[in-house]
Design an enzyme around this catalytic site. Sequence first.
Site, PDB file in Angstrom:
ATOM      1  N   ASP A  52       0.826  -1.197   0.000  1.00  0.00           N
ATOM      2  CA  ASP A  52       0.000   0.000   0.000  1.00  0.00           C
ATOM      3  C   ASP A  52       0.862   1.249   0.000  1.00  0.00           C
ATOM      4  OD1 ASP A  52      -2.359  -1.494   0.086  1.00  0.00           O
ATOM      5  OD2 ASP A  52      -2.366  -1.550   2.274  1.00  0.00           O
ATOM      6  N   TYR A 109       7.058  -9.611   7.414  1.00  0.00           N
ATOM      7  CA  TYR A 109       6.651  -8.219   7.594  1.00  0.00           C
ATOM      8  C   TYR A 109       7.282  -7.691   8.875  1.00  0.00           C
ATOM      9  CZ  TYR A 109       3.134  -9.527   4.169  1.00  0.00           C
ATOM     10  OH  TYR A 109       2.504  -9.980   3.042  1.00  0.00           O
TER      11      TYR A 109
END
Length: 181
Positions: A52, A109
Amino acid sequence: MRTVRIIIEYDGGCFLGFQQQRDDNTLQFELERVLSDIYKGRCPVKYAGRTDRGVHAKAQVVVFDDNGKIPLSNLLRILNRRLRDIYVHSVDEVELGFDPRRCATNRQYEYWCYTGEKHVFLDRFMWYRSELPIEAITQYLRGFLGKHDFFYLSKLNTQVGSTKREIFRADVVPRSYDFLG
């Protein structure tokens, strides 16, 4: 014809996300713009996953097909000279048709929080908190471990075989960032 894999790092604060949108300021647009200029024709990319707006990456896998005329060592230098806010760590040839999204065996992540004084050099890369309840966060993260169905977080009519995933590790790792002085 060959399939080329590049491992890239980027500052996501400079882009509106990875996947091409109406706006040209995406990582996919920038990569395809530079590759199309190098190869003098359309050069679409495939990637391991979308990010994103504002999300950074240290080792994103991207592939594209080319004619094999440019040596890979030269391609690495050319890409790093022409790409803006994207650094190419490595370039290599993989089997024809390699799909980084479908071939990925895992993903990692990291979310960084900084508890020191606000620093202009860290501003785009870390969240600031005066203090973090590390034990409470660690306890909360334990609930994410194991197999879970992420159906409600996926797109409708998704093409993936299963929305079930396994989370192997979720840690809070305190680190010092005194390198900024």
